[in-house]
Design an enzyme around this catalytic site. Sequence first.
Site, PDB file in Angstrom:
ATOM      1  N   LYS A 115       0.832  -1.217   0.000  1.00  0.00           N
ATOM      2  CA  LYS A 115       0.000   0.000   0.000  1.00  0.00           C
ATOM      3  C   LYS A 115       0.859   1.258   0.000  1.00  0.00           C
ATOM      4  CE  LYS A 115      -4.466  -1.560   1.185  1.00  0.00           C
ATOM      5  NZ  LYS A 115      -5.604  -1.532   2.077  1.00  0.00           N
ATOM      6  N   LYS A 195      -3.871 -10.502  -7.040  1.00  0.00           N
ATOM      7  CA  LYS A 195      -5.042 -10.911  -6.274  1.00  0.00           C
ATOM      8  C   LYS A 195      -6.265 -10.127  -6.757  1.00  0.00           C
ATOM      9  CE  LYS A 195      -5.818  -9.012  -2.377  1.00  0.00           C
ATOM     10  NZ  LYS A 195      -5.877  -8.412  -1.041  1.00  0.00           N
ATOM     11  N   LYS A 198     -10.601  -4.674  -5.776  1.00  0.00           N
ATOM     12  CA  LYS A 198     -11.339  -3.604  -6.441  1.00  0.00           C
ATOM     13  C   LYS A 198     -10.389  -2.554  -7.022  1.00  0.00           C
ATOM     14  CE  LYS A 198     -15.247  -0.649  -6.283  1.00  0.00           C
ATOM     15  NZ  LYS A 198     -15.816   0.430  -5.494  1.00  0.00           N
TER      16      LYS A 198
HETATM   17  P1  TYM Z   1     -10.475  -6.581   2.979  1.00  0.00           P
HETATM   18  O1  TYM Z   1     -11.565  -5.594   3.128  1.00  0.00           O
HETATM   19  O2  TYM Z   1      -9.348  -6.277   2.050  1.00  0.00           O
HETATM   20  O3  TYM Z   1     -11.067  -7.972   2.541  1.00  0.00           O
HETATM   21  C1  TYM Z   1     -12.152  -8.551   3.233  1.00  0.00           C
HETATM   22  C2  TYM Z   1     -11.985 -10.061   3.289  1.00  0.00           C
HETATM   23  O4  TYM Z   1     -11.956 -10.613   1.957  1.00  0.00           O
HETATM   24  C3  TYM Z   1     -10.791 -11.401   1.792  1.00  0.00           C
HETATM   25  N1  TYM Z   1     -10.316 -11.235   0.404  1.00  0.00           N
HETATM   26  C4  TYM Z   1      -9.998 -12.236  -0.403  1.00  0.00           C
HETATM   27  N2  TYM Z   1     -10.008 -13.572  -0.233  1.00  0.00           N
HETATM   28  C5  TYM Z   1      -9.619 -14.337  -1.273  1.00  0.00           C
HETATM   29  N3  TYM Z   1      -9.226 -13.835  -2.467  1.00  0.00           N
HETATM   30  C6  TYM Z   1      -9.197 -12.514  -2.690  1.00  0.00           C
HETATM   31  N4  TYM Z   1      -8.821 -12.025  -3.871  1.00  0.00           N
HETATM   32  C7  TYM Z   1      -9.591 -11.645  -1.630  1.00  0.00           C
HETATM   33  N5  TYM Z   1      -9.687 -10.288  -1.501  1.00  0.00           N
HETATM   34  C8  TYM Z   1     -10.129 -10.060  -0.251  1.00  0.00           C
HETATM   35  C9  TYM Z   1      -9.780 -10.825   2.785  1.00  0.00           C
HETATM   36  O5  TYM Z   1      -8.777 -11.747   3.105  1.00  0.00           O
HETATM   37  C10 TYM Z   1     -10.671 -10.487   3.950  1.00  0.00           C
HETATM   38  O6  TYM Z   1     -10.909 -11.633   4.746  1.00  0.00           O
HETATM   39  N6  TYM Z   1      -7.796  -5.790   7.111  1.00  0.00           N
HETATM   40  C11 TYM Z   1      -8.966  -6.465   6.586  1.00  0.00           C
HETATM   41  C12 TYM Z   1     -10.256  -6.083   7.283  1.00  0.00           C
HETATM   42  C13 TYM Z   1     -10.216  -6.214   8.752  1.00  0.00           C
HETATM   43  C14 TYM Z   1     -10.315  -7.404   9.501  1.00  0.00           C
HETATM   44  C15 TYM Z   1     -10.252  -7.004  10.857  1.00  0.00           C
HETATM   45  C16 TYM Z   1     -10.447  -8.747   9.151  1.00  0.00           C
HETATM   46  C17 TYM Z   1     -10.107  -5.183   9.643  1.00  0.00           C
HETATM   47  N7  TYM Z   1     -10.131  -5.675  10.898  1.00  0.00           N
HETATM   48  C18 TYM Z   1     -10.307  -7.949  11.881  1.00  0.00           C
HETATM   49  C19 TYM Z   1     -10.504  -9.671  10.180  1.00  0.00           C
HETATM   50  C20 TYM Z   1     -10.429  -9.281  11.506  1.00  0.00           C
HETATM   51  C21 TYM Z   1      -9.120  -6.097   5.127  1.00  0.00           C
HETATM   52  O7  TYM Z   1      -8.669  -5.067   4.671  1.00  0.00           O
HETATM   53  O8  TYM Z   1      -9.879  -6.961   4.409  1.00  0.00           O
END
Ligand code: TYM
Length: 331
Positions: A115, A195, A198
């Site tokens: 990032k 990966k 969006k």
């Molecule tokens: P975020 O918003 O990027 O993604 C949300 C969830 O979707 C999963 N994910 C994917 N899994 C498989 N293939 C992909 N291409 C893919 N893109 C996204 C992510 O692994 C995630 O589970 N930091 C986290 C949000 C968060 C969080 C937390 C999660 C904040 N606090 C506490 C768990 C516990 C995030 O940015 O996810």
Amino acid sequence: MIVPRIFSGMQPSGELHIGNWLGALRQWVELARADTHETIFCVVDAHAITVDYTPSEMRSRVLETAICYLAAGLDPQRSAIFVQSDVRQHTELAWYLASCTQMGELQRMTQFKDKAEQHKNNVNAALFTYPVLMAADVLVYKATLVPVGDDQVQHLELARDVARRFNQRFGEIFPEPTPRLSKAPRIMGLDGAAKMSKTKGNTIALSDAPDVVWNKLKRAFTDPQRLRRTDPGRPEVCNIFTMHQAITPPETVAQIDRDCRSAAIGCGDCKKIFFDNVMNELGPIQERMRAWSAQPDEVRAILRDGAERCRAIAESTMSEVRQCMGLGAGA
Ligand code: TYM
């Protein structure tokens, strides 16, 4: 007594995609229905301010994300669904946990490095301490199981280390949370280059209409060595095959595996089977999205109710935390 609890969250990126769904959301629904744990699911808006954003759009992004949770099948009677910044204890705990986190640990986070590279002109301190807030999200509920995609595993390892260090210094407050991966923990983008995400514009959104999905799939990257219809394919390197494994019945997956290797089917045929199966799943989700979108006040009421339930749990943890850290004037 520790109530077995599941916590997870997503950033309010507006429309979720099938990576979010197959990697996380679908197993949230399964875990909530299994009823073995109390389940808490959060829209993490405070994480989303770590990159440039438009404040006037944030609330509609939050609402859209919550609608996706509900449309995917989360039941607000069963699970608490809420918005992170409505429960201030998350950010309070994040500050305290930051005192148990080393700079070096945060510097090693691959998501931070990615990032920081993507947002060179805004490498702010919150982007750097992002994983500490994530640790606080989980630990404030003493959650033990965190269903996520594999890109979040490193953050959760950090959360475990921080919890352990906190406990050693201040007393046993936090259980160490474990990540729980789905069958498809890493969905690649349709461009095959990164990966699915969006920001990369390589997604199938949960809300995409059938013709949009098919047009995207037609152009989607498969096995780069399979140039002609007659070339034998290698399912193990093909992202469409990975997605089949998460959606298509196992007998059909086995058949596709054989037919791809022997070139009995081409990539177009394989994509068509995937298209039918994915639309079978997305169709009902999209119908529910339309229904929830027509009642935004209901959705906001669900989020308020979820926040209220979570605030009570979070505050009980925080009073223990303040006490054992020696913070506040005391009783
Ligand atoms: P975020 O918003 O990027 O993604 C949300 C969830 O979707 C999963 N994910 C994917 N899994 C498989 N293939 C992909 N291409 C893919 N893109 C996204 C992510 O692994 C995630 O589970 N930091 C986290 C949000 C968060 C969080 C937390 C999660 C904040 N606090 C506490 C768990 C516990 C995030 O940015 O996810």
